[in-house]
Design a protein around this motif. Structure first.
Motif, short mmCIF file in Angstrom:
data_model
loop_
_atom_site.label_atom_id
_atom_site.label_comp_id
_atom_site.label_asym_id
_atom_site.label_seq_id
_atom_site.Cartn_x
_atom_site.Cartn_y
_atom_site.Cartn_z
N TRP A 212 -5.39 23.50 9.81
CA TRP A 212 -6.57 23.25 8.97
C TRP A 212 -7.09 21.83 9.13
N LYS A 213 -6.17 20.91 9.47
CA LYS A 213 -6.56 19.51 9.65
C LYS A 213 -7.06 19.25 11.07
N ASP A 214 -6.32 19.75 12.04
CA ASP A 214 -6.69 19.58 13.46
C ASP A 214 -5.81 20.49 14.30
N VAL B 105 -1.25 27.96 -1.62
CA VAL B 105 -1.18 27.50 -0.23
C VAL B 105 -2.51 27.66 0.51
N ASP B 106 -3.52 28.20 -0.14
CA ASP B 106 -4.76 28.58 0.53
C ASP B 106 -5.47 27.41 1.20
N ARG B 107 -5.55 26.27 0.56
CA ARG B 107 -6.34 25.16 1.10
C ARG B 107 -5.69 24.52 2.33
N THR B 108 -4.37 24.41 2.35
CA THR B 108 -3.72 23.61 3.39
C THR B 108 -2.83 24.42 4.34
N THR B 109 -2.95 25.73 4.33
CA THR B 109 -2.22 26.55 5.29
C THR B 109 -3.10 27.73 5.70
N ASN B 110 -2.57 28.55 6.60
CA ASN B 110 -3.28 29.78 7.00
C ASN B 110 -2.86 30.97 6.15
N HIS C 273 -3.86 13.06 9.15
CA HIS C 273 -2.79 14.03 9.39
C HIS C 273 -2.73 15.03 8.24
N PRO C 274 -2.15 16.21 8.45
CA PRO C 274 -2.07 17.18 7.36
C PRO C 274 -1.17 16.69 6.24
N GLU C 275 -1.72 16.64 5.05
CA GLU C 275 -1.03 16.06 3.90
C GLU C 275 0.31 16.72 3.60
N ASN C 276 1.22 15.91 3.07
CA ASN C 276 2.53 16.41 2.64
C ASN C 276 3.31 17.10 3.76
N THR C 277 3.16 16.60 4.98
CA THR C 277 3.92 17.15 6.11
C THR C 277 4.65 16.02 6.82
N LEU C 278 5.63 16.39 7.63
CA LEU C 278 6.39 15.39 8.36
C LEU C 278 5.52 14.55 9.29
N PHE D 275 0.83 -1.20 0.00
CA PHE D 275 0.00 0.00 0.00
C PHE D 275 0.86 1.26 0.00
N CYS D 276 0.43 2.23 -0.80
CA CYS D 276 1.12 3.52 -0.89
C CYS D 276 0.31 4.58 -0.14
N ALA D 277 0.96 5.25 0.79
CA ALA D 277 0.32 6.32 1.57
C ALA D 277 0.31 7.60 0.74
N HIS D 278 -0.86 7.93 0.19
CA HIS D 278 -1.01 9.09 -0.68
C HIS D 278 -0.86 10.38 0.13
N ARG D 279 0.18 11.15 -0.16
CA ARG D 279 0.53 12.37 0.58
C ARG D 279 0.74 12.09 2.07
#
Length: 281
Positions: A113-115, A87-92, A48-53, A38-42
């Motif tokens: 934005w995620k939690d 950056v609008d959707r996934t940041t402030n 968790h917030p996508e494309n982050t550590l 299985f591949c973890a997409h983003r």
């Protein structure tokens, strides 16, 4: 009694020891990568917030076989992880990634934005992401740019010793750029054309290493997978979180479905003869 033969023997032993230390511990030689899984997409983007550590660390914790993430240039040509052009959707913040410097992007909150638990999470650079990745999973790097981006990323992967496990999901310009830096860089053909037999044929013709099928799961996927596997090409599929679809995909020969909820997908792993990856660094 002469000491010359003794010294010669010591030098030989030292030379052999040096050669062993220089050649026997290369990651590409000693690390086994998953054949399917299985591949973890983003990353673990469902939770968790996508494309982050944090998303990558969670995907690693639960045993992902592959992690997918997106890379693009900033205004000052830094390599950062972001799917959208803006950056609008996934940041402030607001604005295009290409119009913001790395310093400006690092000031943004990419987690709240995620939690609220992820408040203060930063947009990572590609180098920062590579630093947390195990060496025994596939890294599916989707390039959001052209020739120069392909060059830069290929160069960095070679410098960081990640060429054995990382492949670039690219369209034609980025593929050409990457291959000018490294003829052996692994690529996934993302020039889908109709997404059918012509896509498969083009992927084989360009000597790609991966392909990414998508859309409705069709019976001809089985034939595509057979032909691609004969050429040593691995088959990804985007995307689903449905265990019933996993069963069909694996039966058809698909190697790596991309999933948003990697933890839930791995709960079904044993049903398909898979084990979570134990990370090796």
């Amino acid at each position: 009694m002469s000491c010359i033969p003794l010294l010669s023997g010591i030098k030989t032993i030292l030379a052999i020891a040096w050669l062993l230390s220089a050649t026997c511990w290369l990651p590409a030689q000693v690390i086994e990568l998953p054949q399917r899984g299985f591949c973890a997409h983003r990353g673990a983007m469902a939770t968790h917030p996508e494309n982050t550590l944090p998303a990558f660390l969670e995907a690693i914790r639960v045993g992902a076989h592959m992690i997918e993430f997106d890379v693009q240039f900033t205004k000052d040509s830094a390599l950062v992880l972001m799917h959208d052009a803006g950056v609008d959707r996934t940041t402030n913040g607001s604005g295009a990634v290409a119009d913001l410097t790395l310093a400006e992007l690092k000031q943004l909150d990419a987690g709240s934005w995620k939690d609220v638990a992820f408040a203060g999470t930063q947009i990572p650079t590609l180098e920062e992401a590579l630093e947390v990745m195990p060496r025994n999973i596939w890294l599916n790097i989707h390039l959001r740019g052209g020739k120069e981006l392909g060059k830069r990323v290929a160069r960095l992967l070679e410098a960081k010793g990640r060429a054995h496990q990382a492949f670039l999901a690219v369209q034609e310009a980025a593929r050409i750029g990457a291959r000018t830096e490294s003829e052996s860089v692994l690529v996934c053909n993302m020039e889908r054309q109709t997404g059918g037999a012509d896509y498969v044929a083009a992927t084989i013709a360009m000597d790609a290493d991966f392909i990414q099928l998508r859309g409705a799961v069709r019976p001809d996927f089985r034939d595509y997978a057979r032909v691609l596997h004969e050429k040593g090409i691995r088959v990804n599929y985007f995307g689903t979180d449905d265990p019933a679809v996993f069963r069909v995909l694996f039966a058809q020969g698909i190697d790596f479905p991309l999933v948003n909820d990697i933890a839930a997908a791995l709960e079904t792993a044993a049903d398909f003869g898979l084990q979570p990856v134990q990370p090796v660094y």
